[in-house]
Design a protein around this motif. Sequence first.
Motif, PDB file in Angstrom:
ATOM      1  N   GLU A 172      -3.637   6.100 -10.337  1.00  9.97           N
ATOM      2  CA  GLU A 172      -3.051   4.839  -9.882  1.00  9.97           C
ATOM      3  C   GLU A 172      -2.502   4.975  -8.466  1.00  9.97           C
ATOM      4  O   GLU A 172      -2.741   4.116  -7.603  1.00  9.97           O
ATOM      5  N   SER A 213       0.826  -1.195   0.000  1.00 10.71           N
ATOM      6  CA  SER A 213       0.000   0.000   0.000  1.00 10.71           C
ATOM      7  C   SER A 213       0.865   1.251   0.000  1.00 10.71           C
ATOM      8  O   SER A 213       1.942   1.296   0.573  1.00 10.71           O
ATOM      9  N   ARG A 230      -3.872   3.226  -4.878  1.00  9.51           N
ATOM     10  CA  ARG A 230      -3.016   2.434  -3.991  1.00  9.51           C
ATOM     11  C   ARG A 230      -2.925   3.028  -2.584  1.00  9.51           C
ATOM     12  O   ARG A 230      -2.219   2.492  -1.737  1.00  9.51           O
ATOM     13  N   SER A 287       7.591   2.728  -5.705  1.00 11.26           N
ATOM     14  CA  SER A 287       7.315   1.933  -4.515  1.00 11.26           C
ATOM     15  C   SER A 287       8.564   1.671  -3.694  1.00 11.26           C
ATOM     16  O   SER A 287       9.641   1.405  -4.247  1.00 11.26           O
TER      17      SER A 287
END
Length: 249
Positions: free
Chosen positions: A25, A3, A29, A224
């Motif tokens: 996007e 997440s 998330r 990420s």
Amino acid sequence: MSSFSTLVAVVTGGGSGIGAAVAAEFRARGARVGVLDLDPGEPADGLLPVIADVTHRGSLQSAMTTVADTFGGIDILVNSAGIGAIGPVEGNDDDEWHRVLDVNVVGIARATSAALPFLRRSEHGAIVNLSSIAATAGLVQRALYSASKGAVHSLTLAMAADLVSEGIRVNCLAPGTVDTPWVQRLLARTDDPEGERTRLAARQPTGRLVSAAEVAAAAAYLASPEAGATTGMSLAVDGGMSGLRLPRK
């Protein structure tokens, strides 16, 4: 992928096209997202639109501060703002060369400089620049655009080298031809829009244009924390165009 619920992202050029897909996007998330654009759209839960111009340093500094003050910091910067250009090397005058390079290259430098004071405070600082297949493949009628994206590729490597010791990762995305409103407007100006679209799609081994959502998913990977060992890289999202050499049919 984990997440993004603890992360704050800023997306330049986030009001439309690839930038809008990236903002959507990241928000899906769980990230809180600042959308910087001349027309950044409407606010929503976890989405902060801020009017900003990548050709003006003061505008970007003010916008980054607004996002950081609202959400408590900045962890991710996606430099998506950019403009296109068509023609051979002699096909654009000096003013157009300066305009495209100012937006596509210097705009990244300005936005990054404005975001760095906040990124340096993050435990997961990441920058994703939007390059293009045009940075490394010779495409007809794209001299100015290719020059700008080649500069983005080189700038990404230099930024990554400068910032790696501070824990800030810098990568770029190199999409092929993406199905965006800009490409649709480009096709509309041709004598045969459908035929030109077919030719653009056939240029990629997958036989279709890249979707903005596919580019956004790649941006999410690079941003990420799970990609913590990835920096100074260019990720192709081009339907195989840069690496595959298929026999002619």
